[in-house]
Design an enzyme around this catalytic site. Structure first.
Site, PDB file in Angstrom:
ATOM      1  N   HIS A 154       0.811  -1.219   0.000  1.00  0.00           N
ATOM      2  CA  HIS A 154       0.000   0.000   0.000  1.00  0.00           C
ATOM      3  C   HIS A 154       0.841   1.266   0.000  1.00  0.00           C
ATOM      4  O   HIS A 154       0.305   2.382  -0.089  1.00  0.00           O
ATOM      5  CB  HIS A 154      -0.934   0.011   1.212  1.00  0.00           C
ATOM      6  CG  HIS A 154      -2.278   0.597   0.914  1.00  0.00           C
ATOM      7  ND1 HIS A 154      -2.512   1.470  -0.134  1.00  0.00           N
ATOM      8  CD2 HIS A 154      -3.487   0.439   1.514  1.00  0.00           C
ATOM      9  CE1 HIS A 154      -3.785   1.815  -0.173  1.00  0.00           C
ATOM     10  NE2 HIS A 154      -4.408   1.207   0.838  1.00  0.00           N
ATOM     11  N   ASP A 209      -2.395   1.605  -4.906  1.00  0.00           N
ATOM     12  CA  ASP A 209      -3.700   1.887  -4.304  1.00  0.00           C
ATOM     13  C   ASP A 209      -4.705   0.817  -4.717  1.00  0.00           C
ATOM     14  O   ASP A 209      -4.462   0.022  -5.624  1.00  0.00           O
ATOM     15  CB  ASP A 209      -4.192   3.282  -4.702  1.00  0.00           C
ATOM     16  CG  ASP A 209      -4.222   3.481  -6.208  1.00  0.00           C
ATOM     17  OD1 ASP A 209      -4.933   2.716  -6.894  1.00  0.00           O
ATOM     18  OD2 ASP A 209      -3.526   4.391  -6.705  1.00  0.00           O
TER      19      ASP A 209
END
Length: 492
Positions: A462, A466
């Site tokens: 992350h 995304d």
């Protein structure tokens, strides 16, 4: 007085004859050297003549400590899995001495000397350290030279004669065993790009080069004999009621109950997992799941598996998964990257070296199929077959287990639908594939039909990926599998 004069005359005559013989010999030698230089079109001066000398046999015996050399990838210690020699055995160069297991791969150590084994420094399952003695070998310091043999001492070789060892000032690095393998297959080391430490040429580099030249997957050395599974018994198939009572077969016998706790040191693949997973959990993971309609891929595989089998290769679903992933990575290269948090940079990998997680008796290993972006589905299937065979035998090389850029874990071969896979650093994404099962679904007309459904679970880093990017990649990968004919549009 007359006798003395006669004797002096004889000595003078003899000296004259010796001088004449010496002059004639020197003249013949100079002429021979001139002819030799002319034939080779060399520009050496006459003063650089070949010198002749005589050599006699020289032999000296000493004990040599054969040390465990650096096998690359930062490995500092290995576990001795098997000895192929014992004290008192005679060995020759390139003979196998032992097999060692690192946290990455299994490696066979070969001898660099001709001699007799005098001492083994480790027992089986003990830890050996790089740079420390492995065995003592009693060997001759100098090889015997044929007695009274004339040796010609020639000038140093020209630069052109070093092209097989030196390329633009960079010397090729390879062990004697690798050089021998290259020589046996008439391969110039200058044509091979080494993947080892400091561009050292490995055995796998030679085999990969040969496979690209011949279009075949070469067996490892020594040759492997793949034993087919025993034929299924012609008994009456179990009914669904009977199947409910069938227990899965365990891989190993249960440990005997002794009433005492026992401790074992971490080593090999287990030790590597501790190190890798500890680093992996420093990555902020996020997950994404979906289901895939595999009906068309199942049909396509059934049509092709007999054709592929006729070429000696078993076709599973995995090559389709890998190829579809590679096509998706072309559109979303951020998933085929690595992040350098210290330097605040992202490196986009040019090659799609897709790892395939394997459950073996040694533990979880993740070899990877190199350059999937330029491989056909058949070539991927052949490489998967090779990796699975070597993995089951514990003979995967370091090159097979390193350099991965993206990973797929097919947990469905064991069971289960969804998972939470852990990213393998320095990669940034991984997918876990569930089992294919027949489930009811509605078609476009609202009718209930039977569909081959497979679930997929993605994990991504992350820090640089995304959720929307992961979802779009998954949808593209899904579209390739649900309509495999669409892959033809993007194949090159």
């Amino acid at each position: 007085m007359a006798a003395v004069r006669s004797l002096r005359l004889s000595y003078r005559s003899l000296g004259y004859l010796v001088c004449v013989h010496h002059i004639r010999s020197c003249s013949r030698l100079k002429l021979a050297n001139l002819e030799h230089l002319k034939s080779n079109k060399s520009t050496f001066k006459l003063s650089q003549q070949h010198r002749l000398f005589r050599a006699t046999a020289v032999s000296s015996v000493q004990i040599v400590q054969f040390k465990l050399s650096d096998i690359g990838e930062g490995i500092t210690e290995v576990t001795v899995k098997e000895w192929y020699v014992k004290e008192g055995d005679s060995v020759s160069q390139f003979d196998s001495i032992c097999e060692v297991q690192s946290d990455k791969a299994s490696v066979t150590i070969t001898s660099r000397y001709d001699g007799v084994i005098r001492k083994l420094y480790y027992n089986v399952d003990e830890t050996a350290f790089v740079g420390k003695p492995l065995v003592d070998i009693e060997t001759d310091v100098l090889k015997d030279v044929a007695p009274e043999e004339d040796i010609i001492e020639t000038p140093a070789m020209s630069h052109d004669e070093h092209t097989h060892q030196e390329i633009k000032g960079h010397k090729t690095q390879a062990t004697p065993a690798v050089r021998r393998l290259a020589m046996e297959n008439n391969i110039k080391l200058s044509e091979i790009v080494g993947t080892g430490k400091d561009q050292r040429i490995l055995k796998e580099d030679i085999l990969n080069f040969l496979s690209k030249q011949t279009g075949a997957i070469l067996p490892p050395s020594p040759k492997l004999e793949i034993i087919p599974p025993p034929p299924k018994s012609k008994t009456t198939p179990a009914t669904p009621k009977d199947k409910a009572f069938l227990m899965p077969t365990p891989l190993s016998k249960p440990a005997e109950f002794t009433g005492k706790d026992r401790s074992e040191p971490l080593k090999g693949i287990q030790k590597a997992m501790v190190k890798t997973m500890s680093a992996a959990l420093n990555i902020p993971h996020f997950g994404y799941c979906d289901e895939i309609d595999m009906s068309h891929v199942v049909k396509l595989r059934n049509e092709l598996k007999d054709v592929v089998k006729s070429r000696g290769i078993k076709l599973s679903f995995l090559p389709f998964f890998l190829k579809a992933a590679s096509l998706g990575l072309l559109h979303y290269p951020i998933l085929n990257a690595s992040v350098d948090e210290k330097n605040q940079s992202v490196t986009y990998k040019a090659s799609h070296n897709i790892g395939i997680a394997m459950d073996t008796q040694q533990g979880l290993i993740v070899p990877n199929v190199k350059n999937v972006q330029v491989c056909s589905i058949f070539e991927i299937a052949a490489e998967v077959n090779r990796l699975q065979t070597l993995g089951s035998l514990g003979q995967l090389g370091t090159n097979d287990l390193t350099g991965g850029t993206f990973t797929l874990s097919n947990i469905g071969t064991i069971g289960g639908t969804y998972a939470k896979p852990v990213i393998l650093p320095p990669e940034v994404a991984i997918g876990a594939l569930g089992k294919i099962q027949v489930l009811p679904r509605f078609n476009s007309k609202g009718e209930v039909i039977k569909v081959q459904i497979m679930n997929v679970s993605w994990s991504a880093d992350h820090r640089i990926i995304d959720g929307a990017t992961m979802a779009r990649f998954s949808n593209l990968w899904k579209s390739y599998l649900e309509n495999p004919a669409s892959m033809l549009l993007d194949l090159k």
